[in-house]
Design an enzyme around this catalytic site. Structure first.
Site, PDB file in Angstrom:
ATOM      1  N   LYS A 111       0.812  -1.222   0.000  1.00 11.78           N
ATOM      2  CA  LYS A 111       0.000   0.000   0.000  1.00 11.78           C
ATOM      3  C   LYS A 111       0.842   1.267   0.000  1.00 11.78           C
ATOM      4  O   LYS A 111       0.357   2.334  -0.385  1.00 11.78           O
ATOM      5  CB  LYS A 111      -0.960  -0.003   1.196  1.00 11.78           C
ATOM      6  CG  LYS A 111      -2.045  -1.064   1.085  1.00 11.78           C
ATOM      7  CD  LYS A 111      -3.006  -1.000   2.260  1.00 11.78           C
ATOM      8  CE  LYS A 111      -4.111  -2.035   2.106  1.00 11.78           C
ATOM      9  NZ  LYS A 111      -5.092  -1.984   3.222  1.00 11.78           N
ATOM     10  N   LYS A 192      -6.972 -10.403  -5.576  1.00  6.78           N
ATOM     11  CA  LYS A 192      -8.163 -10.647  -4.777  1.00  6.78           C
ATOM     12  C   LYS A 192      -9.277  -9.676  -5.159  1.00  6.78           C
ATOM     13  O   LYS A 192      -9.018  -8.508  -5.465  1.00  6.78           O
ATOM     14  CB  LYS A 192      -7.811 -10.477  -3.296  1.00  6.78           C
ATOM     15  CG  LYS A 192      -8.938 -10.763  -2.319  1.00  6.78           C
ATOM     16  CD  LYS A 192      -8.456 -10.578  -0.894  1.00  6.78           C
ATOM     17  CE  LYS A 192      -9.577 -10.789   0.099  1.00  6.78           C
ATOM     18  NZ  LYS A 192      -9.125 -10.579   1.495  1.00  6.78           N
ATOM     19  N   LYS A 195     -13.056  -4.364  -2.664  1.00  7.98           N
ATOM     20  CA  LYS A 195     -13.964  -3.221  -2.729  1.00  7.98           C
ATOM     21  C   LYS A 195     -13.214  -1.915  -2.958  1.00  7.98           C
ATOM     22  O   LYS A 195     -13.824  -0.899  -3.303  1.00  7.98           O
ATOM     23  CB  LYS A 195     -14.805  -3.134  -1.449  1.00  7.98           C
ATOM     24  CG  LYS A 195     -14.031  -3.117  -0.154  1.00  7.98           C
ATOM     25  CD  LYS A 195     -14.987  -3.200   1.032  1.00  7.98           C
ATOM     26  CE  LYS A 195     -14.341  -3.501   2.355  1.00  7.98           C
ATOM     27  NZ  LYS A 195     -13.241  -2.686   2.768  1.00  7.98           N
TER      28      LYS A 195
END
Length: 328
Positions: A111, A192, A195
């Site tokens: 990230k 994966k 959202k």
């Protein structure tokens, strides 16, 4: 009964991957375990959140928990920020952690990669996750493959505290379902289903209308060839769609392969879409009822009250053993 704790961030729309990989298992676990399920809003703010969106998504995730079958009379459902002990114990564990072990966290490296500046919260949030789990002395923690590293840190911190200050925390074990724990993106089966993906076509949101679901599945990436066969190494895209099919239609992978033998991807994807729609429609109706009634606020209040007794006692014990002067 063994105690289970898990949570989901209220950032973005919950997906079919969240449902299959996590929430369906929550529903099963409440039958046999003492369950605490939370909306982890303190974790959500490790990246910037629009205040109105954070409030809406917190309520939405909690309502989806109930709509999916979590029974607030059998499991405690609450918002993380409604129990202040999470943040306080999180800080105590931050002081027991080391820079090196936090820098090794794969999610932090992923990230923060390529960014000029990274928020401190993103760096230290594994210690808050450890506090979430250890605050309730959970025996089992449902985690995906991407969270196993964080659970290992949680176990290390619990052992470190126990060795330094005396036996206090239960060492938790992971609960990882054998099938369907990791549903992948519709446009790239190497990633994966998330959202937070900027491409809405990569995921099926639990609140997507039926026509949107049908369109997304019809456009989902497939492997070369026509054979519907479960082979994650050679046919990762179709294997991912077959996993979704198995969970939504309650069929085995072998039965699915046999059903579409010689038919190609067209019929397979069309019927898959109908199974997903049929699976989500009852959930969506229940969700609409919960949101319109406003009952989710009472459920969250009751859940926070239930778990606070346990959380506050654990925090008090930890502070006492660390040497804090406690109010009498």
């Amino acid at each position: 009964m063994k105690r289970v704790l898990s949570g989901i961030q209220p950032s973005g729309q919950l997906t079919l991957g969240n449902y299959i990989g996590a929430i369906q298992n929550f529903v099963k676990l409440q039958e046999t375990h003492e369950c605490y399920f939370m909306v982890v809003d303190l974790h959500a703010i490790t990246v910037p959140q629009e205040p109105a969106a954070l409030r809406e998504q917190t309520e939405s995730v909690a309502a989806l928990f109930i709509a999916a079958g979590i029974d607030p009379d059998r499991a405690s459902v609450f918002a993380q920020s409604h129990v202040p002990a999470h943040a306080e114990l999180g800080w105590l564990f931050t002081t027991l952690s080391y820079m090196g072990e936090l820098e090794r966290m794969t999610q932090f490296k992923d990230k923060s990669s390529g960014k000029e500046s990274v928020g401190t919260g993103l760096f230290v949030y594994p210690t808050l996750m450890a506090a979430d789990i250890l605050l309730y002395n959970a025996d089992l923690v449902p985690v995906g493959d991407d969270q196993k590293q964080h659970l290992e840190l949680t176990r290390d911190l619990a052992q470190r505290f126990n060795q330094r200050f005396g036996a206090t925390f239960t060492i938790p074990d992971p609960y990882i379902p054998k099938v369907g724990a990791r549903i992948m993106s519709l446009d790239d089966a190497s990633k994966k289903m998330s959202k937070s993906n900027p491409n809405p076509a990569s995921y099926i949101a639990l609140l997507d209308p039926p026509d949107v679901i049908r369109k997304k599945i019809s456009r989902a990436t497939t492997d070369s060839g026509r054979e519907v066969r479960f082979d994650p190494a050679e046919k990762p895209e179709v294997s991912n769609l077959m996993s979704i099919y198995a969970h939504c239609a309650d069929m085995t992978l072998d039965d699915i392969a046999a059903r579409y033998e010689g038919q190609g991807y067209g019929a397979f994807k069309k019927e898959l879409a109908e199974h997903v729609v049929a699976k989500l429609e009852p959930l969506q109706r229940r969700y609409a009822d919960i949101r319109s009634s406003g009952e989710i606020h009472d459920i969250l209040k009751r859940g926070a009250e239930q778990v606070s007794a346990v959380a506050n006692e654990t925090l008090r014990t930890a502070k006492e053993r660390m040497g804090f002067l406690l109010p009498r």
